[in-house]
Structure formats: structure tokens, C-alpha cells
Design an enzyme around this catalytic site. Structure first.
Site, PDB file in Angstrom:
ATOM      1  N   SER A   1     -10.123  -1.073   7.012  1.00 58.48           N
ATOM      2  CA  SER A   1      -9.651  -1.076   5.419  1.00 58.48           C
ATOM      3  C   SER A   1      -8.918  -2.102   4.803  1.00 58.48           C
ATOM      4  O   SER A   1      -8.196  -2.134   4.184  1.00 58.48           O
ATOM      5  CB  SER A   1      -8.988   0.275   5.282  1.00 58.48           C
ATOM      6  OG  SER A   1      -9.976   1.362   5.397  1.00 58.48           O
TER       7      SER A   1
ATOM      8  N   SER B   1      -9.795   1.887   2.233  1.00 54.11           N
ATOM      9  CA  SER B   1      -8.599   2.705   1.891  1.00 54.11           C
ATOM     10  C   SER B   1      -7.884   1.569   0.889  1.00 54.11           C
ATOM     11  O   SER B   1      -6.732   2.046   0.420  1.00 54.11           O
ATOM     12  CB  SER B   1      -8.093   3.469   2.921  1.00 54.11           C
ATOM     13  OG  SER B   1      -7.295   2.644   3.763  1.00 54.11           O
TER      14      SER B   1
ATOM     15  N   LYS C   1       0.790  -1.019   0.194  1.00 47.99           N
ATOM     16  CA  LYS C   1       0.099  -0.017  -0.033  1.00 47.99           C
ATOM     17  C   LYS C   1       0.884   1.100  -0.050  1.00 47.99           C
ATOM     18  O   LYS C   1       1.876   1.228   0.642  1.00 47.99           O
ATOM     19  CB  LYS C   1      -0.758  -0.075   1.287  1.00 47.99           C
ATOM     20  CG  LYS C   1      -1.948   0.893   1.397  1.00 47.99           C
ATOM     21  CD  LYS C   1      -2.868   0.768   2.462  1.00 47.99           C
ATOM     22  CE  LYS C   1      -4.075   1.936   2.628  1.00 47.99           C
ATOM     23  NZ  LYS C   1      -5.094   1.562   3.677  1.00 47.99           N
TER      24      LYS C   1
END
Length: 466
Positions: A176, A152, A79
């Protein structure tokens, strides 16, 4: 050999036996990203040259007998809030578009030490809150472009589901890791808070943020957690307990484990979600687990407190740039920061006290349980149109978070597992929650469930190019 949908552990076996090369697998992944991700938008930045160099090095080491473990030569992605030395790390934010860290986050360093190949950085919402900045093209759900891809960590969920990496890192502050796993039909593990170092990971809310793996199976998630977990001198909040071998007892099954479900708490979920939960209970019961009816502590106040607590901690995380650069923020994150800055110290302290009490109540619940079985959210898979209306429906926001954010408030670990599909062909998932620091039991239960089901082995049909 087509490798893009292989589970990480399957690919690792082929790599170790030198039946495939990391270089060939990595090239195939990069070609697939180039062909498909223009439509899926899961990557914020692709690190092709570095990935190819790491793959060549992995092949040479494996050939020389210097095998590092199951991540060695496996293409993964992280991420884009994890620092990567010399590589853009924007956190979904326009103001950080040019940010190139001078070192890796601890989790990234540990993945590299395990021999993983880094394909790139995965897209996320602005600052890892709930909405994308206007300058960002949001990731698209590979099962249906009009379906919600999750919160997210959606880039991590989309890329893993679409065969654009063999595993990814995500973060979970209110749900998330779990939301994108449920939306995209993959497996994810939110570890206990502090089990994984947060050093070099951009904060949303420090005491709520959890870093964990998104993968294709519970075993894969266990291998990734094995690599990134543990004490870190650079993060004094990282737990000091030794990291167990998460796969050592994974084949033991669930015989005798007490798995609880609170039917009153889950009484208003969508019919397809309820049917999926019943199927999961039946599967665990057939495997020898004891299904226990429980009454879980009331989560209403914990959910209400999550919003201002997250806002205060986010305001602290952004104080260097907000409100000084307010005009460069999107409206949703900006409002969160305003709310956080406006909260009084007295109200904040009340939240902290209530949070401690709630955590104690949840800990006590696990005196009589090994695991808790829950939906990820109460809805059938939501559409993008439904999620766009969240800002106008506060009650719907609270419903979406009712099974996720309570365990960010307490820090308990949770494993999300694919559990079925809707009549329209969209993934459904449930979560198991465990005792603090007991990820091993979660992985053990996940491996057992996935040993008798095939939901996690189904993949979206995607064109050869897009």
C-alpha cells in the site's frame, strides 16, 4: 512562482534562499486543496490553522539563520493512521471518527522537528486493509477518476500526484505504498521493517506494517526517510543501527551495481508493463549497471501465507473493538478479523516457520545481487470496475500481490519509480528491491534513473477548480 508541482528538494532550495516564503507556499497549497480536493477526496482532515502557524514559524526561523534542513517550511501531509496530537485520527474507520490522540506518532514528531508544515491527514481504506468503509468517500485517481488510485495509502498517492502536498507518509502491509505510487505516477519507499518506528501508528498487522514516504522523486523520498528513520525508545522493534545520510552517495550512479531480473517470474505481465520493464533495464544498463538474470525463490506459499498472517495480526490489533462493535465495521475488514480469530495456533506456527525460511532464501538471493527489478503488479493500470471484482476472483487478488506482499513477509526495502505511460496516458511503474537496511542503494539507483528519465516529472492535468 507556481510551486505546487515542485519536488520537495527544489522547494527546499527556494525556501532556504528566501526566494519564496513558507507562508505563501502553504497558503497556495491550502487554496489548491480547497479548490480540487472536493472531487479528489484525498484528505480526511485539513489542518489549515496549524499549517499557517507552522509556516510563519518556519519563515521566522529561516530568516534568523536557524535552518533545520530540507523539510523546513515544506508543506507535507500524513496518512490518517498516524497519531496527531489533538487532531482527528480515524484510520479510515467509523468507530474512530472522534479519536483525538494526546500525542504525535514518532514519525509525525520527527517531521515537525525537521520543520515540516503539516497540511493535514490523508484518507485511507478501513483499518488500512483493502476496502473503504461505506461512510468514506474514496480518493479519486487524478489521472482518471475511473482508474484505481491504489490500495490503502491512496490518499497519500493522490494528494502527492495532484500537487496537494510536497510529500506524504503512507504505510505498506501488502503493497500500500507501492500500489498508490504506481497508480498515481509518484515515487515511494517502503523501508526495511523496523527502520522506521511504528509508535503511534494504528496497526493493521504489526509484523507486516511498514511506514514510509510517498514523494515526487527518489531524492525527496530519501530526505523524508532521513527525517523519520531510526531507533525509538517508544518502539522496541525499531532498528538500532545508525541512520546513514541517504543523499550522501546518491550522485554516485549505478556503475557496477548488479541488478537482477527473474524473467520467468515476470513472464505474464501486461504487454505495456513488460515494455516498461525492458525500458528500465535498458536505462540502468546504459548507466553502467550489470543486468543479471536470476531465479528468485518461489513466492507461491509466501503469498498464500500473507492472508492468514495478516488476518491473525489484524484480529489482535482490533480485539478491543471487535467483535464487541462488529456492526460498525465494513464487511471486508470484518471478514478478515473473523478469519484471523478462527486460525489455529498450530497453523499460525507453521506460517511463522515458513516465513523464516522464505526470508532466509531471499537474503541469500541478495548475495549475488545489489538490487532486484520487478513490476509493482502484473496488470496494465486497473480500473475501479476491475478492482471491485477482486472479491469474486481470488486468483486475481493473488496475482495483484505477487510482487509486493512477499517483501512485506521478508521486510526487505523497496523503491517504486514511475517508468512510463500507457497509450491511454496512465502511469506505469516498477520497483527495485534491496538488501535489508540498504535503502541507500535503492535511493542511489532511483536518483540515477530519474536523472536520465522524466516520467516522474509528468503531472495530471487538473482544472483550476472542481
Amino acid at each position: 512562482m507556481d510551486t505546487h508541482f515542485l519536488e520537495l528538494m527544489e522547494l527546499a532550495s527556494h525556501l532556504r534562499a528566501r526566494e519564496v516564503s513558507s507562508l505563501d507556499v502553504t497558503r497556495a497549497q491550502l487554496e489548491r486543496i480547497a479548490a480540487l480536493d472536493g472531487a479528489l477526496c484525498s484528505y480526511a482532515h485539513v489542518t489549515a490553522d496549524m499549517a499557517l502557524a507552522q509556516a510563519r514559524a518556519a519563515d521566522a526561523e529561516i530568516a534568523a539563520g536557524r535552518y533545520r534542513g530540507p523539510l523546513h517550511g515544506v508543506p507535507i501531509a500524513v496518512k490518517d493512521l498516524c497519531w496527531t496530537e489533538g487532531i482527528p485520527t480515524a484510520g479510515g474507520m467509523a468507530i474512530h471518527a472522534g479519536h483525538r490522540p494526546t500525542e504525535d506518532a514518532t514519525v509525525v514528531r520527527r517531521l515537525k522537528e525537521g520543520g515540516a508544515v503539516l497540511l493535514g491527514k490523508l484518507q485511507l481504506t478501513e483499518g488500512a486493509y483493502s476496502d473503504h468503509h461505506a461512510s468514506i468517500a474514496p480518493p479519486k485517481n487524478p489521472w482518471d477518476a475511473e482508474a484505481w488510485p491504489g490500495m490503502s495509502s491512496s490518499g497519500s498517492g493522490v494528494a502527492t500526484a495532484a500537487g496537494l502536498c510536497h510529500g506524504a507518509l503512507g504505510s505498506d502491509t501488502g503493497g500500500s505504498i507501492r500500489f498508490p505510487c504506481a497508480a498515481n505516477g509518484v515515487t515511494g519507499l517502503k523501508p526495511t521493517w523496523g527502520r522506521v518506528s511504528r509508535y503511534g501508528v494504528m496497526e493493521l498487522a504489526a509484523s507486516l506494517d511498514h511506514i514510509g514516504p510517498i514523494a515526487r522523486s527518489a531524492a525527496d523520498a530519501g530526505v523524508m526517510l532521513q527525517a523519520i528513520a531510526g531507533n525509538d525508545p517508544k518502539d522496541p522493534t525499531a532498528r538500532r543501527e545508525p541512520v546513514p545520510d541517504y543523499l550522501e552517495g546518491a550522485s554516485r550512479g549505478v556503475q557496477g551495481l548488479r541488478i537482477g531480473i527473474d524473467e520467468a517470474w515476470t513472464d505474464d505481465v501486461a504487454p505495456e508493463t513488460r515494455a516498461m520493464l525492458v525500458g528500465a533495464m535498458e536505462a540502468f544498463g546504459a548507466l553502467g549497471a550489470d543486468i543479471v538474470r536470476v531465479r528468485f525463490p518461489d513466492v507461491t506459499q509466501a503469498i498464500a501465507d500473507w492472508f492468514p498472517l495478516c488476518a491473525v495480526e489484524a484480529a489482535v490489533a482490533h480485539e478491543a473493538s471487535y467483535p464487541a462493535r462488529k456492526s460498525e465495521y465494513g464487511p471486508v475488514l470484518a471478514q478478515v478479523l473473523e478469519d484471523g480469530r478462527a486460525l489455529s495456533g498450530t497453523e499460525y506456527q507453521k506460517i511463522l516457520l515458513r516465513r523464516m525460511r522464505f526470508r532466509g532464501l531471499v537474503d541469500a538471493t541478495f548475495d549475488a545481487l545489489d538490487l532486484l527489478l520487478l513490476p509493482v503488479h502484473p496488470l496494465a493500470p486497473p480500473t475501479l470496475a476491475t478492482m471491485r471484482a477482486l472479491g469474486e476472483q481470488p486468483d486475481l487478488v493473488r496475482r495483484m500481490l505477487r510482487y509486493t506482499c512477499p517483501f512485506d513477509m521478508t521486510g526487505h526495502p523497496a523503491l517504486t519509480l514511475p517508468g512510463g505511460f500507457t497509450a491511454g496516458g496512465m502511469p506505469l511503474a516498477f520497483q527495485l528491491v534491496g538488501r535489508a537496511m540498504d535503502e541507500s542503494t535503492l535511493i542511489r539507483a532511483g536518483v540515477a534513473f530519474q536523472g536520465v528519465t522524466t516520467w516522474h516529472r509528468r503531472h495530471p492535468e487538473l482544472p483550476a477548480s472542481a
